[in-house]
Design an enzyme around this catalytic site. Structure first.
Site, PDB file in Angstrom:
ATOM      1  N   GLY A 477       0.809  -1.208   0.000  1.00 32.40           N
ATOM      2  CA  GLY A 477       0.000   0.000   0.000  1.00 32.40           C
ATOM      3  C   GLY A 477       0.840   1.254   0.000  1.00 32.40           C
ATOM      4  O   GLY A 477       0.306   2.366   0.015  1.00 32.40           O
ATOM      5  N   GLU A 716       8.195   4.632   7.742  1.00 34.77           N
ATOM      6  CA  GLU A 716       8.131   4.558   9.198  1.00 34.77           C
ATOM      7  C   GLU A 716       8.463   5.857   9.929  1.00 34.77           C
ATOM      8  O   GLU A 716       8.074   6.047  11.077  1.00 34.77           O
ATOM      9  CB  GLU A 716       9.060   3.430   9.675  1.00 34.77           C
ATOM     10  CG  GLU A 716       8.444   2.073   9.390  1.00 34.77           C
ATOM     11  CD  GLU A 716       9.460   0.950   9.267  1.00 34.77           C
ATOM     12  OE1 GLU A 716       9.323  -0.040  10.001  1.00 34.77           O
ATOM     13  OE2 GLU A 716      10.360   1.046   8.430  1.00 34.77           O
TER      14      GLU A 716
END
Length: 755
Positions: A477, A716
């Site tokens: 994604g 992240e």
């Protein structure tokens, strides 16, 4: 050789905000996920979950389930095929030290929710109903799931997971802390969180006959799944084809093969028919999660804000069968300049499943403690939190003394503060108010590794001007399809519509799992190198043509644009792709190249992405309800391949951070040893109403050492520091310091004013 010269087509794709190439497939339903593939004679498996946290199965009665019309078989530890687990010691690509969990292996119960049976039926509803009829009796043993109660048994793991060892101490942290006049010495904790992607974990195993299977798996690395199956079931790679073209979120839960894969493959091989096993939302709470961690953080400074000592001690939980480890304390040793630093990291076993990597594993946990303590220190010093960080800015990686490949955190601080309006902040807690809401402004720093992994890619150019690139990495994604398409299109001067990117297939060239924010750097570099090899061969054909306008040109003086190669100094001199390939008497050019991280760079430099997060919260003074109304996140991450998809990555990480700060908490009933809020109704993730203005700034940063395409990764860094910034803003608003996340209404209201 003449073609219309449309300058509008000459704009590079890399660096431009391109739409996702897979977007239409996803919004129209054309994209299929692991549980959406079908096959003739497909059977359905439903898992029976165990009811106790520790002990053994005394008996298991499957007779009622087997009597249900449509039930094919009920597998338990008593009747599972004995060929399974041929390689007992096998560990998958990202497993921590220890022995991986083996479903239906024997009568032992290691954690609550452990699979104890698999019901296979002709229909999914039949399987689910029959599973409710399986009767299991247990012999319970005393369990312990509370980390605080086993902290005295904490130990240093005998085998360190790669990159997870605490940094060596420097200076004398105890003496430095004792001598410093301004100190913070507190404990911090973040609740256990579960990944809970929208797509449930599932595996569809298609029986191809002759012992061959095709597996559609929810996984972040198809070749990891393939390796798992071949080692566990004794199959050859040629007999196991794994595909996972689309993944509906994973956040780390798909790094390791989960137990539904084993069960589906086991059933398919035994029954010699296709089998699908999909977990329920309840069962998504029976495996990997962000671990619990008890953090003691001590930090001290001189009156002018110069840090004198940092001490960070952590005890994290792990299972009884694996030593899961995270890099929690490393950030405290490298983030700021300080001569006296000591860190420790230990594990304590709980009767739970092994924790797992969850979006920036270790960093949001460790940085919450560090950045909260820095904020507390700033108030005790009477110093602006941003100025305290600038005062102790690290010019090198303080943990190992290496210079950074690049670091533009100063610029991130500046741009983020300007966009947020930080200079207008009244430093006094509870000083900013509007109506019945207290307003708080907080900030924090973020830091995450900029990694690259060895990856191979293939590029194939055909005479019709179409280019196909492929590597076995995943797209979870994040936009991998799109950035690979952009890189490839630019390399050959093609429109993106002429390029097809392939990922998520075990037959494609080697790629590690997609994790650690390294996919763009790793897969992108491999595609870049493969396309460059195709470029060189194509250019060689162009130069060798009779009367070639490029006969004496060098490739560095040629632009690949609009399906042709043209001199930069004179675009009227060009050769088309078709003419060059005809001259070479080929209808396709194929190249396979491998990109690997530079060993010299790794030895000499430290590579990290940095960020500065500024948060505004509004807190209802009477009800304690917290709203995050504004966040500015300034990120320094090297080259941005696609600002549109990159921004989405940061937005997703920030929302993750909002959940960590305010809502997400897997609640364990320690009496039962079981997570109780195992659904979306009671496990609270942020929803649209919780998310307001998020402003993302990409700081200009030149990176030329980590990889040829100059990227650092973004998956992240968005979450790192976000929870700390929000918690710091809550303190500024209320004067209450909550050190145990999430900051729920009850925790806030029961707190006395601090500092």
């Amino acid at each position: 050789m003449f073609q219309p010269h449309d300058t509008a087509l000459h704009q590079p794709h890399v660096g431009a905000p391109r739409n996702r190439v897979d977007g239409r497939a996803k919004v129209t339903g054309a994209a299929r996920y692991a549980a959406e593939y079908t096959a003739p004679d497909l059977a359905y498996g439903h898992v029976v979950s165990g009811a106790i946290a520790k002990g053994r199965i005394r008996s298991i009665d499957i007779s009622a389930a087997m009597a249900v019309p449509g039930v094919v078989q009920v597998f338990t530890h008593e009747n599972r095929p004995r060929t399974a687990w041929r390689s007992k010691a096998y560990q998958d690509e990202v497993a921590p030290p220890g022995t991986p969990f083996r479903p239906l292996y024997d009568e032992k119960i290691l954690y609550s929710g452990q699979p104890v049976a698999l019901v296979v039926a002709e229909d999914s509803e039949i399987a689910r109903y029959a599973a409710s009829l399986v009767r299991v009796t247990y012999e319970e043993e005393k369990h312990e799931t509370d980390l605080a109660k086993v902290r005295a048994q904490a130990y240093k793991p005998p085998k360190t997971r790669s990159g997870m060892a605490p940094p060596a101490p420097r200076g004398d942290a105890e003496a430095g802390f004792g001598a410093a006049p301004v100190k913070v010495d507190e404990s911090y904790r973040i609740a256990i969180e579960h990944h809970n992607p929208m797509e449930l974990h599932a595996s569809t195993v298609v029986w191809e006959g002759g012992g061959r299977i095709t597996v559609y798996d929810k996984i972040q690395g198809v070749q990891n799944t393939q390796s798992y199956i071949t080692h566990v079931f004794g199959l050859s790679k040629d007999d196991v084809h794994v595909k996972s073209p689309f993944v509906g979120g994973a956040f780390g839960s798909g790094l390791r093969p989960q137990y539904q894969l084993f069960l589906a493959v086991m059933a398919a091989l035994e029954l010699k028919r296709s089998v699908r096993v999909m977990l329920t939302r309840d069962q998504m709470f029976t495996f990997t999660y962000r671990p619990d961690a008890l953090q003691d953080m001590a930090i001290a400074a001189n009156p002018d804000g110069e840090l004198q000592a940092i001490r960070h001690d952590v005890i994290g939980n792990t299972s009884t069968f694996e030593d899961y480890q995270e890099s929690i304390v490393s950030w405290s040793a490298m983030m700021y300049h300080c001569d006296n630093v000591a860190t420790t990291y230990k594990l304590a076993q709980t009767d739970t499943y092994t924790p797992g990597d969850m979006r920036a594993p270790g960093a949001p946990t460790g940085m919450f403690a560090l950045e909260s303590a820095m904020d507390e220190l700033s108030y005790r010093l009477g110093m602006d939190p941003l100025q305290l960080r600038l005062k102790n800015y690290a010019e090198i990686n303080e943990g190992d003394g290496k210079p950074f490949t690049s670091k533009e955190l100063r610029a991130a601080y500046q741009l983020g503060a300007e966009r947020f309006g930080w200079a207008r902040r009244n430093p006094k807690p509870r000083s900013m108010k509007e109506g019945r809401e207290l307003i708080g402004w907080g900030m924090a720093s973020g830091m995450w590794e900029a990694q690259m992994q060895k990856t191979t890619a293939r590029a194939t150019l055909t005479i019709d001007g179409k280019l196909e690139v492929g590597t076995a990495t995943a797209d979870i994604g994040t936009g991998t399809y799109t950035i690979l398409t952009q890189i490839a299109a630019d390399a050959l001067g093609l429109p993106m519509e002429k390029v097809t990117a392939l990922v998520g297939d075990s037959k494609l060239p080697f790629s590690p799992v997609e994790g650690g924010s390294w996919a763009a750097a790793s897969a992108g570099t491999a595609v870049h190198l493969a396309c460059n090899t195709v470029r060189e061969q194509l250019f060689k054909y162009a130069r060798g043509m009779d009367g070639s306008p490029l006969a004496n040109a060098e490739i560095g003086r040629v632009a690949f644009r609009n399906g042709r190669m043209e001199l930069i100094s004179d675009p009227s001199r060009f050769v088309t792709i078709q003419d060059a390939m005809r001259a070479g008497a080929v209808d396709r050019i194929e190249a396979e190249e491998t990109g690997s991280p530079s060993r010299i760079t790794q030895l000499r430099y430290a590579a990290y992405t940095h960020s500065a997060i500024f948060a505004e919260v509004r807190v209802d003074e009477e009800l304690g309800r917290i709203r995050v109304t504004r966040i500015v996140d300034a990120v320094a991450a090297g080259r941005i391949l696609n600002p549109k998809t990159a921004r989405s990555q940061i937005l997703g990480g920030v929302v993750f951070g909002i959940g960590m700060a305010l809502t997400e908490e897997s609640m364990m009933d320690h009496h039962l040893g079981r997570f109780m809020n195992h659904n979306y109704a009671e496990y609270h993730i942020p929803v649209n109403a919780d998310v307001h203005d998020i402003d993302v700034i990409f700081v200009e940063e030149h990176e030329d050492k980590i990889n040829p395409i100059g990227v650092k990764g973004l998956g992240e860094i968005g979450i790192v520091g976000t929870a700390a910034a929000i918690a710091n803003a809550v303190f500024h608003a209320t004067g209450k310091r909550v050190r145990h996340l999430p900051i729920t209404v009850d925790r806030l209201l029961e707190m006395e004013d601090a500092d």
